[in-house]
Structure formats: structure tokens, C-alpha cells
Motif scaffolding. Structure first.
Motif, PDB file in Angstrom:
ATOM      1  N   UNK A   1      84.600  14.438  54.890  1.00  0.00           N
ATOM      2  CA  UNK A   1      84.743  12.984  54.880  1.00  0.00           C
ATOM      3  C   UNK A   1      85.001  12.485  56.290  1.00  0.00           C
ATOM      4  N   UNK A   2      84.511  11.296  56.567  1.00  0.00           N
ATOM      5  CA  UNK A   2      84.767  10.649  57.847  1.00  0.00           C
ATOM      6  C   UNK A   2      85.840   9.581  57.675  1.00  0.00           C
ATOM      7  N   UNK A   3      86.682   9.472  58.687  1.00  0.00           N
ATOM      8  CA  UNK A   3      87.746   8.470  58.657  1.00  0.00           C
ATOM      9  C   UNK A   3      87.618   7.555  59.869  1.00  0.00           C
ATOM     10  N   UNK A   4      87.806   6.279  59.650  1.00  0.00           N
ATOM     11  CA  UNK A   4      87.752   5.280  60.708  1.00  0.00           C
ATOM     12  C   UNK A   4      89.126   4.654  60.891  1.00  0.00           C
ATOM     13  N   UNK A   5      89.352   4.139  62.088  1.00  0.00           N
ATOM     14  CA  UNK A   5      90.619   3.489  62.386  1.00  0.00           C
ATOM     15  C   UNK A   5      90.505   1.994  62.111  1.00  0.00           C
ATOM     16  N   UNK A   6      91.536   1.468  61.480  1.00  0.00           N
ATOM     17  CA  UNK A   6      91.582   0.037  61.205  1.00  0.00           C
ATOM     18  C   UNK A   6      92.943  -0.517  61.519  1.00  0.00           C
ATOM     19  N   UNK A   7      93.039  -1.824  61.484  1.00  0.00           N
ATOM     20  CA  UNK A   7      94.307  -2.491  61.763  1.00  0.00           C
ATOM     21  C   UNK A   7      95.108  -2.614  60.480  1.00  0.00           C
ATOM     22  N   UNK A   8      96.381  -2.268  60.583  1.00  0.00           N
ATOM     23  CA  UNK A   8      97.272  -2.417  59.446  1.00  0.00           C
ATOM     24  C   UNK A   8      97.732  -3.853  59.300  1.00  0.00           C
ATOM     25  N   UNK A   9      98.545  -4.088  58.282  1.00  0.00           N
ATOM     26  CA  UNK A   9      99.082  -5.416  58.015  1.00  0.00           C
ATOM     27  C   UNK A   9     100.424  -5.572  58.711  1.00  0.00           C
ATOM     28  N   UNK A  10     100.552  -6.630  59.502  1.00  0.00           N
ATOM     29  CA  UNK A  10     101.807  -6.883  60.208  1.00  0.00           C
ATOM     30  C   UNK A  10     102.885  -7.277  59.216  1.00  0.00           C
TER      31      UNK A  10
END
Length: 332
Positions: free
Chosen positions: A280-289
Motif C-alpha cells: 500500500x502507498x501512503x500520502x501525507x496530509x494535513x491534520x485538523x487543528x
């Protein structure tokens, strides 16, 4: 991204929408009659008087209809199949069928080579067993039967193929596209050491006897894998060894070095899986502040999310004992 991943609840939502539409159609069909069900004993349905038992019976039928839809949608979610067009190293295009069974925690990959050989790979995640079945067409002009079947059971490492649950969620964007793998994992060699007695193969995996029924005397395993399976919970080396019969120790001659078609020898069979999802590939995203107890706003923390699959190609060579060179004419 070659394949897109379906949300785990998507099929349930689709089934629920279908059931809702059926419910609307049923209500419209019985609208006039339902509007009169407040009468003490009878209603009027399409110009004729009917008892309330009519509506009760139809309601029960509709409930059964709902139940069947739920069962069918659950079964559909538990089984998923992809048909993949794959280009092999010779430039030819073959079609792979990859089926995921979540209930059994199985993945089945199947394809037919250009020479007619049918390859079936079954991965049993629960028992950490991989079965490769090869149906090879015979050379009738050389005295062979129409075909022969061999099975090879080996220890499966869970990181070599995505899980059955992840596989069931994959969907193709373009079903007619010809696929090529991202990584070539080369060739792995397995030297088999024993036959498997299929009527006693349950300690290895219960799927072996049914899948390899035509390979009664041609199902093979390695001692090193037996020892690895013996370490799994509920397993024992004694029950595993009782399901096998060792090859003769004295034989070491390759079939391509033997002249007589009726002499025993060591056969080689190689096959390649041209495309399969190996990770599986994983991407980076922004979390919730968020905020702390004082109300101050904290900076959002980056998160990783699953965004695709990694695809691989891998070849496997099996070396095993045959009682006659006649059973290994391709290895010349």
C-alpha cells in the motif's frame, strides 16, 4: 494511481439506496389500498375488497425482500474480483483474475499463459500458506496425457501481498488499460523436499485438498516451511509431518541430464506473476487543528493516509522430484 479505493461503507450505502427505491415502488403500487387500511376490517384494493390479512402478507413478503437484499449485498462485499490486462516480458498481453474473499481471508490470482498453461495462486492469510497450482498441457505425440497438474505449498509472508480486505476495496479506473508493474522482484527458488498426502493435508490448510484434487501424487512442500508453520498457534510439527512423504535422498540428477523418459529425476518449473498488488502507498496530509484547555489554537499535525497501491512482478522456480522424466518434458 492505477486503482482507486472504494470507501468501506460504499457498497452498504448503494444497497440501502436500492432497498429504499424498492420500498418507494412498493408503496406506490399499494397506495390506494394502504389509504383505506384504517377501516375496521377491510380495505379496497384496485376496486375489490380485501382483508387486512392481505396487507400483512404483503408486508411479510416485503420484509423478506429486504432481508434478501441485505444478505446479497453482504455477500457481494465479502467477494470482490478484478480483471487485469497485463503485459508480460515478451510483450504479450494476458488477463489476470484476482479474487478476494474476506470471509475466508483468501486471495486467488489466476491467469493462462500463452502456451496454454493455467496458473492459480491461492493465498491463505490465516494459515500463512501460499499454494501455486500449475496445469500444464501435455505433449500427446510424446505419450503424455492431455494435461498434468502440480501444486506447491509454501510459507507465505504477509507483507508480500496486500490483505484480502484491502484487495476487496480496490476498483479499476480504466478496466481496458494494459498494466505494467512498478517493481520487478526477480526470481525466488524453492527446492521442495516432500510430497503432500492430500487426505491428511488439513494441518497445512483446508484449501489444499480441494484445489489440488487433480495433483494427488504431485503436491509438494518444503521441510523448512513445515517447521515455520509448526510455530503458529494450534499447529504442531508432528501433525504437519504426518501429512507428508519425503523424497528419496539419493537422487540429485536433473531431468535435462537424463536420457530415459522413464527414469526419475529432479524437475524445474518456473512461472512468473506479471502483476500483483504487493503493498500500500501512503500520502501525507494535513491534520485538523485543535485547541488546548486554555482555548489557544494548536497547529495541525501532519497525518498519513492510504492513497494507492504498489504493484510488483515476481518469478518463482520450483525444483522437485518426479518419478519419470516423462512428467517433466519442458525441462530439457
Amino acid at each position: 494511481m492505477i486503482l482507486k479505493e472504494e470507501h468501506p461503507h460504499q457498497r452498504i450505502v448503494t444497497a440501502a439506496n436500492a432497498v429504499k427505491q424498492a420500498q418507494i415502488r412498493w408503496r406506490l403500487a399499494h397506495h390506494k389500498a394502504l389509504s383505506r387500511t384504517r377501516t375496521p376490517a377491510h380495505g379496497n384494493c384496485c376496486g375489490r375488497v380485501v382483508s387486512k390479512n392481505h396487507f400483512f402478507k404483503h408486508s411479510r413478503a416485503f420484509l423478506w425482500f429486504l432481508l434478501c437484499n441485505i444478505v446479497m449485498s453482504a455477500d457481494s462485499f465479502a467477494h470482490s474480483q478484478l480483471l487485469i490486462n497485463v503485459q508480460n516480458q515478451g510483450g504479450e498481453v494476458i488477463q489476470e483474475s484476482i479474487t478476494s474473499n474476506i470471509a475466508e481471508d483468501l486471495i486467488t490470482l489466476e491467469f493462462q499463459k500463452t502456451d496454454g498453461t493455467l496458473i492459480t495462486q491461492v493465498i491463505d492469510f490465516r494459515n500463512e500458506v501460499q499454494i501455486l497450482k500449475a496445469l500444464v498441457l501435455g505433449e500427446e505425440e510424446r505419450g503424455q496425457s492431455q494435461y498434468q497438474v502440480m501444486c506447491f505449498a509454501t510459507k507465505f509472508n504477509k507483507g508480500d501481498f496486500i490483505s484480502s480486505a484491502a484487495m476487496a476495496k480496490l476498483r479499476q479506473k480504466n478496466p481496458h488499460t494494459i498494466r505494467t508493474p512498478e517493481e520487478d522482484k526477480g526470481r525466488e527458488t524453492f527446492t521442495m523436499s516432500s510430497w503432500v498426502q492430500l487426505n491428511r493435508s488439513l494441518p497445512i490448510t483446508r484449501h489444499l485438498q480441494g484445489l489440488c484434487a487433480e495433483a494427488m501424487d504431485a503436491t509438494y512442500v518444503r521441510d523448512v516451511d513445515l517447521k515455520a508453520w509448526a510455530e503458529l498457534p494450534g499447529s504442531s510439527i508432528s501433525s504437519l509431518e504426518a501429512a507428508t512423504e519425503k523424497f528419496p535422498d539419493t537422487l540429485s540428477t536433473r531431468c535435462n541430464e537424463v536420457s530415459s523418459l522413464w527414469a526419475p529425476c529432479l524437475c524445474n518449473l518456473e512461472t512468473c506473476i506479471g502483476w500483483y498488488p504487493c503493498g500500500l502507498k501512503y500520502c501525507k496530509g494535513k491534520g485538523v487543528a485543535g485547541g488546548d484547555s486554555s482555548g489557544a489554537q494548536q497547529q495541525a499535525q501532519p497525518t498519513n493516509y492510504r492513497c494507492g497501491i504498489k504493484t510488483c512482478r515476481k518469478c518463482t522456480q520450483f525444483t522437485y522430484y518426479v518419478r519419470q522424466k516423462q512428467q517433466c518434458l519442458w525441462d530439457e
